[in-house]
Design an enzyme around this catalytic site. Structure first.
Site, PDB file in Angstrom:
ATOM      1  CB  SER A  63      -0.944   0.007   1.203  1.00 52.50           C
ATOM      2  OG  SER A  63      -1.838  -1.075   1.106  1.00 52.50           O
ATOM      3  CG  HIS A 124      21.159  -4.098   6.244  1.00 50.22           C
ATOM      4  ND1 HIS A 124      20.912  -3.027   7.066  1.00 50.22           N
ATOM      5  CD2 HIS A 124      20.532  -5.161   6.810  1.00 50.22           C
ATOM      6  CE1 HIS A 124      20.176  -3.429   8.095  1.00 50.22           C
ATOM      7  NE2 HIS A 124      19.930  -4.721   7.958  1.00 50.22           N
ATOM      8  NE  ARG A 262      17.290  -1.754   7.490  1.00 52.06           N
ATOM      9  CZ  ARG A 262      16.573  -2.755   7.955  1.00 52.06           C
ATOM     10  NH1 ARG A 262      16.002  -3.596   7.107  1.00 52.06           N
ATOM     11  NH2 ARG A 262      16.440  -2.949   9.244  1.00 52.06           N
ATOM     12  CE  LYS A 334      -4.979  -0.733   3.644  1.00 49.42           C
ATOM     13  NZ  LYS A 334      -3.657  -1.352   3.454  1.00 49.42           N
TER      14      LYS A 334
END
Length: 510
Positions: A63, A124, A262, A334
């Site tokens: 999403s 990472h 990361r 949402k």
């Protein structure tokens, strides 16, 4: 002022398309409204996963990524894909921060140190990126290329580093220069909990070649660690040097490139190379040219190869600049997606933007109330459509996703049937005011409730396409092969508005 005829985008979260009807709650639910729309209205399927939304190939959408892509009107690449793509496109080797650091070291006849999590794990870092950095340093004339390998064993099997190390030993043999200079487990080099004594082990290895163990080759060093019963993650500091080789330590004027993308586990070791650091007493503090692959923290004053991409002229921002009014509406589950993520990570409303939040039901799991708050949400949405206040309305119905995640098939069917009823009311309202409506989804979920491979309950998203349906007075014909990032340009086109240059998505209307 005359009443506005809105263009509405209704996102049915988790409503994917799958031909196979087995365990397909969307295909098997009674959906007279959606069936009629697909029979009588312009419609197509668009992609919502993988590279089409800036994720690795084949990876299911989600999403956050979906709404970011829809609102941006361009593919928004995650760090892993952004860097992988830059290597494939040949842009990586032109990256200014990398070029400057390597060239300065070459000019001064200094070393180029490349360090990072040596693993194909992709969480990472990725060893393919490290490979590209070594090749780039060699191609730009670096003679001393030292690779410092932090070993994984968390995002990869516990003893799986040998293939990676062998791959780099082979690369250095092929290049005829450079070498693997050190090994240490990520437990030491990538701590994120202020265990500075661990980080110091890695720092001293990098800057002084101070190590509990030495080995002639990287693979030999790894084998010795396994013999001591250390898995990759916990490999103790090991300096790698064959007889007659000098210590591969970081010295004044050297370039240091940290290839993790990361940030959370890259910050501490990076801060140890910055003035004013007080995590531990540094025996040496070389004046190096340090490059972070991505920005690990805004307050670290070092060069960044891939700075954060800020999204200019997202759909919401662009509408605001055109003096248009817009409404964002969803229930709690949402709400962040139709606001923060849809606006490209911007928390505040743009001028002319209003937001309405409908509380999601207070139940332990949504299979207990599969309609969720769709009746209340629909009532508010219909009122907004008829209000004549808004040029554009963005709404998300969470049911297919949130009930899909429960894995309860009967509840998922009920969720889809509740959605169908809601969509019917929205379509009616749009027709009544002479507006336009696009119905789509951000990713799939409820169309696959049983995993066809395992026969077990499937609660995750899918990588299947999602529908795109048009309701309105225009003679619309959709192109094939669209993706989520094409929706914003398509909506601007339907509204007769100019499309900003930053939106590289296609207009899907022929």
């Amino acid at each position: 002022m005359s009443a506005k005829k809105p263009l509405a985008l209704v996102i049915l979260d988790g409503y994917g398309y799958r031909e196979d009807t087995a365990s397909n709650a969307i295909a098997n639910a009674k959906t007279p409204v959606m069936d009629a729309l697909i029979a009588n209205n312009p419609h197509t399927l668009i992609s919502a996963s993988g590279m089409d939304v800036g994720l690795p190939d084949g990876q299911m959408g989600n999403s956050e990524v979906g709404h970011t892509n829809i609102g941006a009107g361009r593919v928004v690449y995650q760090d892993l894909t952004r860097i992988t793509k830059s290597i494939a496109d040949g842009e990586f080797e032109q990256t200014p921060a990398l070029v400057e650091a390597i060239d300065a070291a070459v000019k001064a006849e200094k070393a180029v140190h490349i360090m990072g999590l040596m693993s194909p794990g992709g969480v990472h870092s990725h060893e393919d990126h490290i490979y590209a950095a070594v090749e780039m340093a060699a191609a730009r004339g670096a003679e001393k290329i030292y690779l410092h390998c932090f070993l994984d064993g968390r995002d990869t099997p516990p003893r799986s580093a040998e293939n990676s190390l062998q791959r780099f030993q082979d690369l250095f043999a092929k290049l005829g220069k450079g070498r693997v200079a050190s090994l240490v487990g990520r437990y030491y080099a990538m701590d994120r909990d202020n265990n500075w004594e661990r980080v110091q082990v890695a720092y001293d290895l990098l800057t002084q070649a101070k190590a509990e163990f030495t080995a002639e080759t990287a693979v030999a060093g790894l084998e010795a660690a396994y013999a001591r019963d250390e898995n990759d993650e916990f490999v103790k500091a090991t300096a790698i040097k064959a007889e007659g080789q000098e210590d591969a330590i970081m010295q004044d004027g050297d370039a240091v490139i940290f290839m993790n993308y990361r940030a959370d586990r890259a910050r501490q070791i990076t801060r140890a190379f910055v003035p004013g650091f007080d995590g531990f007493e540094r025996a040496v503090f070389p004046a190096i040219n340090f490059v972070m692959l991505t920005q690990y923290a805004a307050d670290i004053p070092l060069a960044t190869a891939f700075p954060p991409a800020s999204l200019e002229n997202t759909y919401g921002e662009w509408l605001s600049k055109q003096g248009q009014t817009q409404l964002r509406i969803s229930e709690t589950e949402k709400y962040a997606h139709v606001t923060f993520f849809f606006n490209g990570g911007v928390e505040n409303e743009f001028e002319g933007e209003e937001r309405q939040l409908v509380a999601s039901p207070k139940v332990a799991t949504y299979d207990l109330q599969p309609e969720m708050s769709s009746p209340e949400l629909t009532e508010k949405l219909v009122a907004a459509i008829k209000s004549g206040k808004y040029d554009t309305i963005i709404c998300n119905y969470p049911n297919a996703d949130m009930v899909g995640h429960t894995g309860v098939y009967e509840a998922a069917e009920k969720a889809i049937e509740a959605l169908d009823e809601s969509v019917g009311k929205v379509v009616e309202a749009i027709k009544e005011v002479g507006g336009q409506l696009l119905i789509t989804a951000d990713h799939g979920n409820a169309e696959m409730m049983i995993d066809p491979e395992t026969g077990g309950v499937h609660t995750a998203h899918t990588n299947l396409p999602v529908p795109l349906i048009y309701v309105g007075d225009k003679a619309v014909e959709f192109k094939e092969g669209g993706k989520l990032s094409d929706l914003a340009p398509t909506m601007l086109s339907l509204a007769g508005l100019e499309i900003p240059a930053e939106m590289s998505g296609d207009v899907l209307v022929k």
